[in-house]
Design an enzyme around this catalytic site. Structure first.
Site, PDB file in Angstrom:
ATOM      1  N   CYS A  50       0.826  -1.201   0.000  1.00 13.26           N
ATOM      2  CA  CYS A  50       0.000   0.000   0.000  1.00 13.26           C
ATOM      3  C   CYS A  50       0.868   1.261   0.000  1.00 13.26           C
ATOM      4  O   CYS A  50       1.560   1.531  -0.974  1.00 13.26           O
ATOM      5  CB  CYS A  50      -0.983  -0.046   1.161  1.00 13.26           C
ATOM      6  N   HIS A  62      -3.931  -5.057  -0.150  1.00 12.69           N
ATOM      7  CA  HIS A  62      -3.552  -5.685   1.121  1.00 12.69           C
ATOM      8  C   HIS A  62      -3.623  -7.196   0.987  1.00 12.69           C
ATOM      9  O   HIS A  62      -4.677  -7.806   1.190  1.00 12.69           O
ATOM     10  CB  HIS A  62      -4.467  -5.201   2.245  1.00 12.69           C
ATOM     11  N   GLU A  80      -2.626  -9.434   2.943  1.00 11.99           N
ATOM     12  CA  GLU A  80      -2.880 -10.135   4.204  1.00 11.99           C
ATOM     13  C   GLU A  80      -4.364 -10.434   4.403  1.00 11.99           C
ATOM     14  O   GLU A  80      -4.739 -11.212   5.285  1.00 11.99           O
ATOM     15  CB  GLU A  80      -2.332  -9.351   5.386  1.00 11.99           C
TER      16      GLU A  80
END
Length: 358
Positions: free
Chosen positions: A243, A325, A327
């Site tokens: 990001c 993102h 994750e």
């Protein structure tokens, strides 16, 4: 009913139902996520922003601390069509003003048409429209928050997974989500979480296998020390970023970044991998983007909706960054292999350092 006023850039004032009292100001943005409100509200990338949920009901599965990405709520205020009592009480306890009974379709349309905008909020028994307008008048542009990293970063060097025997990661905390650390720990890494303005000497002393620049709020150009770190280490140490981290890496290597009209925020952003042709769904939360990658980075993935860069690889150096993102908290888990690729860079570097047998 508690009075609540929302003053938008340009002077238009909305009236809603107050759910958590207080005054606030910030950049008004929206997320399209329909789940993951706990993760969104504790995401440090929302610092100095006012978050509008486009999904109409927020709070229908309660509030669970194990889902938090940080130890506090980061948006300055929250707008919704309807907030459950659980979420409203949580925000009140955190001192974060909250307003519902708004037509958030209109709010989102205003942001899409006019871009992310300054906003002022006033909620309470005796507040008036003028109180919200006064907050609006005092609101700064996002790029003017020149030291926003200090608001979201750790103060001290912290080590996670010290007993792990995998790669050593120097994670520069510009507002890192907790799930980034968890994703690295799951892969047996030792993670050194460092302040956003950590010195080059302190990172050198760690001799990390990977330099990792985290997500975070604000204008990447304001993270001057993180930019200098990438410049200092990229020749000899693999570099990764998520990001804001992607934008910082681009700034460090001769690329440019730009403010987006209303950004990408949600859990259903489609990303195309240019090599494989595969499209994956991603979680995103950013208002800036890489405009030009420069000569040392190549674009490997793009956003299907607007062609903005979503993935960068190094042309001459070991670099992997993602604008979204991977994750996946909240959101789809299509891209978790990113962390395997990041740690794999260190293994390749180690192999190159071993001299060939005569």
């Amino acid at each position: 009913m508690t009075a609540a006023y929302v003053a938008l850039e340009g002077g238009h004032v909305l009236e809603g139902r107050g759910r958590a009292s207080g005054t606030a100001r910030g950049e008004l943005v929206f997320t399209t996520a329909y789940t993951g409100y706990e993760e969104s509200l504790t995401d440090p990338s929302y610092e100095e922003q006012i978050l509008t949920f486009s999904y109409p009901l927020i709070g229908n599965y309660g509030v669970r601390t194990e889902r938090f990405e940080d130890d506090r709520v980061h948006p300055r205020a929250v707008l919704a069509k309807e907030l459950t009592d659980d979420v409203a009480d949580w925000l009140a306890d955190e001192g974060v003003p909250a307003v519902d009974h708004l037509d958030t379709r209109d709010v989102v349309t205003d942001i899409r048409d006019g871009g992310a905008m300054k906003c002022g909020i006033a909620v309470g028994e005796n507040v008036t429209e003028e109180d919200a307008l006064a907050e609006l008048e005092a609101c700064k542009a996002m790029s003017d928050h020149t030291d926003i990293g200090a608001q979201v970063s750790v103060d001290d060097h912290t080590v996670y997974g010290a007993d792990n025997d995998g790669e050593t990661v120097a994670l520069v905390d510009c507002g890192a989500k907790g799930s980034i650390v968890d994703s690295l720990l799951d892969r047996n890494a030792t993670v050194h979480v460092l302040p956003y303005d950590v010195s080059t000497a302190d990172v050198e002393a760690l001799d990390p296998d990977i330099l990792f620049i985290s997500n975070g709020p604000g204008d990447p150009a304001n993270y001057e020390q993180a930019i200098e770190l990438v410049e200092a280490f990229v020749e000899d140490t693999p570099v990764a970023g998520i990001c804001l981290g992607q934008q910082i890496v681009a700034e460090a290597l001769g690329g440019t970044t730009a403010k987006m009209n209303f950004g990408h925020r949600g859990v259903n952003q489609p990303v195309l991998d240019l090599e494989s042709g595969q499209v994956v769904m991603t979680t995103q939360n950013h208002g800036y983007t890489v405009d030009e990658p420069g000569d040392y980075l190549e674009v490997t993935q793009i956003n299907v909706n607007d062609d903005t860069p979503e993935g960068l690889d190094g042309v001459e150096h070991d670099i992997i960054t993602r604008q979204y993102h991977p994750e996946a908290n909240p959101g789809p888990e299509d891209t978790l292999e990113f962390f395997d690729s990041v740690l794999g860079m260190a293994e390749k570097t180690d192999q190159r350092a071993v001299p060939a047998d005569d």
